[in-house]
Design an enzyme around this catalytic site. Structure first.
Site, short mmCIF file in Angstrom:
data_model
loop_
_atom_site.label_atom_id
_atom_site.label_comp_id
_atom_site.label_asym_id
_atom_site.label_seq_id
_atom_site.Cartn_x
_atom_site.Cartn_y
_atom_site.Cartn_z
NE ARG A 164 -38.35 74.87 4.26
CZ ARG A 164 -37.18 74.79 3.65
NH1 ARG A 164 -36.85 73.88 2.64
NH2 ARG A 164 -36.30 75.77 4.06
CB SER A 246 -39.00 80.24 6.43
OG SER A 246 -37.61 80.25 6.16
CD GLU A 342 -41.26 76.42 5.56
OE1 GLU A 342 -41.07 75.26 6.18
OE2 GLU A 342 -40.42 77.04 5.68
N1 EPU Z 1 -33.93 88.83 1.92
C1 EPU Z 1 -34.31 90.22 2.22
N2 EPU Z 1 -35.13 90.63 3.14
C2 EPU Z 1 -35.26 89.70 4.26
C3 EPU Z 1 -34.77 88.62 4.05
C4 EPU Z 1 -34.36 88.19 2.90
O1 EPU Z 1 -34.02 91.33 1.46
O2 EPU Z 1 -35.76 90.40 5.41
C5 EPU Z 1 -33.34 88.64 0.72
C6 EPU Z 1 -31.85 88.20 1.21
O3 EPU Z 1 -30.99 89.23 1.15
C7 EPU Z 1 -31.57 87.11 0.15
C8 EPU Z 1 -32.77 86.21 -0.16
O4 EPU Z 1 -33.85 87.26 0.42
O5 EPU Z 1 -31.08 87.56 -1.01
C9 EPU Z 1 -33.08 84.98 0.39
O6 EPU Z 1 -32.77 85.19 1.89
P1 EPU Z 1 -32.20 83.85 2.78
O7 EPU Z 1 -30.76 83.61 2.06
O8 EPU Z 1 -32.07 84.40 4.29
O9 EPU Z 1 -32.86 82.69 2.50
P2 EPU Z 1 -34.63 82.44 2.36
O10 EPU Z 1 -34.87 82.01 0.97
O11 EPU Z 1 -35.16 83.46 3.05
C10 EPU Z 1 -34.61 79.91 2.61
C11 EPU Z 1 -35.23 78.87 3.71
C12 EPU Z 1 -34.68 79.01 5.06
C13 EPU Z 1 -33.12 78.50 4.87
C14 EPU Z 1 -32.31 79.24 3.97
C15 EPU Z 1 -31.03 79.16 3.54
C16 EPU Z 1 -37.49 78.66 2.77
C17 EPU Z 1 -38.68 79.16 3.10
N3 EPU Z 1 -36.50 79.10 3.85
O12 EPU Z 1 -34.54 81.22 3.38
O13 EPU Z 1 -35.15 77.83 5.72
O14 EPU Z 1 -32.44 78.21 6.12
O15 EPU Z 1 -33.22 79.51 2.70
O16 EPU Z 1 -30.93 77.93 2.85
O17 EPU Z 1 -37.24 77.84 2.08
C18 EPU Z 1 -36.91 77.27 7.28
O18 EPU Z 1 -37.63 76.81 6.54
O19 EPU Z 1 -37.40 77.53 8.32
C19 EPU Z 1 -35.82 78.10 7.05
C20 EPU Z 1 -35.20 78.76 8.08
#
Ligand code: EPU
Length: 346
Positions: A164, A246, A342
């Site tokens: 990012r 995010s 972000e």
């Molecule tokens: N989780 C929770 N509670 C929540 C949210 C997430 O326990 O409320 C846990 C989920 O269960 C999962 C883990 O956290 O095990 C990761 O969650 P998720 O798969 O939704 O992905 P993320 O790491 O939260 C990142 C990116 C997203 C991208 C997704 C998919 C960043 C900051 N965010 O989110 O990017 O779509 O992976 O690759 O790296 C963005 O940047 O705007 C964005 C949406």
């Protein structure tokens, strides 16, 4: 050059925050920027480059001159044996561009479907999702220097992509420093889509789709549809509920720090990185602190994904920032981890 005064920005920021640009110029190509630089009144005043507005929090009217990037166009540059190179104007909508590439038969961007914002903003924060980052498909970009009016081309190394992050997020402190924030306006971006196409399916949510459907070798179109379905199920559509994706980056810690946290919090979601560090799921940290569904004024934490802050209707940028700070404090108090936002606060 046409300068618009007091332009409402609510429809130009994905949070849907009500604010105005004191003055705004629509940039459709190099010529508007050059005209601006030559203008006696506007030539040397502070400027703010606005893309799709999907990564900003407006805390009031924008005083610098807003340059609204509207450079259009999508085209094939080269369809060679090892890659297809496609180009899009910075003002093109990102998701529409991804859809267009698939319609043309150029797969490779399907994992990045439905990311809000414009093509020009995509390299700034090196957008990424479901196992693919923009830098994995990037060829080069053309930008214009907002001080000299000269255009230049950058390759991936010159963009200094990180998680990012890129050269466009950093300000040069002195001559010779890397840093193009406030200096460069991205005009066009070119993408390298490798041949033969290979699906990227390592991400857990996509593995689940394989299990559910039994489709073990999905086409690019199928992956695109899965990504759209996964995103729609857990991320709010900014046209319906204002948000900036995010709100925080996923923090990285040392393996020792991670072990220390696991000893106290055995369920913490963490991913070992190739460089030996460990990435933590910020959404999990925020969720664990009980923030899901909570609000400060009209700004809230999305019920289905704690990493996403939303506008529940009429939120101010101040409310969003207050909520974000409260989340940072509670995550720090419980886990000793500082979350880094972000979006850019303006
Ligand atoms: N989780 C929770 N509670 C929540 C949210 C997430 O326990 O409320 C846990 C989920 O269960 C999962 C883990 O956290 O095990 C990761 O969650 P998720 O798969 O939704 O992905 P993320 O790491 O939260 C990142 C990116 C997203 C991208 C997704 C998919 C960043 C900051 N965010 O989110 O990017 O779509 O992976 O690759 O790296 C963005 O940047 O705007 C964005 C949406």
């Amino acid at each position: 050059m046409f300068v618009e005064q007091n332009v409402p920005l609510q429809s130009h920021n994905s949070f849907g925050i009500v604010a105005k640009a004191r003055a705004l110029v629509r940039v459709r190509g190099e010529s508007e920027v050059r005209e601006l630089l030559a203008d006696p009144e506007y030539g040397s005043i502070p400027r703010f480059v606005l893309g799709g507005g999907s990564n900003i929090v407006l805390t009031g009217d924008v005083k610098p001159l807003v340059l609204k990037v509207e450079v259009a166009g999508r085209r094939l540059i080269d369809d060679g044996p090892r890659a297809t190179i496609v180009e899009a104007g910075a003002g093109e909508n990102w998701h529409e561009f991804v859809t267009w590439t698939l319609d043309q038969g150029y797969p490779g961007l399907e994992n990045l479907a439905l990311i809000p914002g414009t093509v020009g903003a995509s390299p700034v924060q090196n957008v990424g999702a479901y196992g693919v980052e923009l830098q994995d498909r990037f060829e080069s970009l053309d930008a214009i220097d907002l001080f000299t009016g000269k255009t230049f081309t950058l390759d991936a190394a010159q963009c200094a992509f990180g998680y990012r992050d890129s050269v466009f997020k950093h300000m040069a402190a002195k001559e010779g420093d890397l840093g193009l924030a406030g200096r460069a306006l991205i005009l066009r971006v070119r993408f390298r889509l490798p041949k033969p196409w290979k699906s990227v399916l390592g991400y857990l949510d996509l593995q689940r789709k394989i299990q559910e459907t039994g489709i073990r070798e999905p086409s690019a179109r199928q992956v695109y549809e899965w990504v759209c379905a996964v995103r729609s199920a857990k991320l709010p559509d900014p046209r319906v509920i204002g948000n900036a994706g995010s709100f925080f980056k996923n923090p990285t810690v040392t393996p020792e720090q991670c072990q220390d946290i696991i000893a106290r919090e055995p369920n913490i979601v963490h991913y070992p990185m190739p460089d030996g560090s460990v990435k933590l799921a910020a959404g999990w940290l925020i969720d664990a602190c009980g923030w899901k569904g909570k609000s400060v004024g009209n700004a809230g934490v999305y019920e289905k994904q704690a990493l996403v802050l939303v506008n529940r209707g009429g939120a101010t940028g101040g409310e969003v920032v207050t909520l974000a700070r409260a989340i940072q404090t509670s995550v720090y108090e419980r886990f000793g981890i500082r979350l880094e936002p972000e979006p850019v606060v303006i």
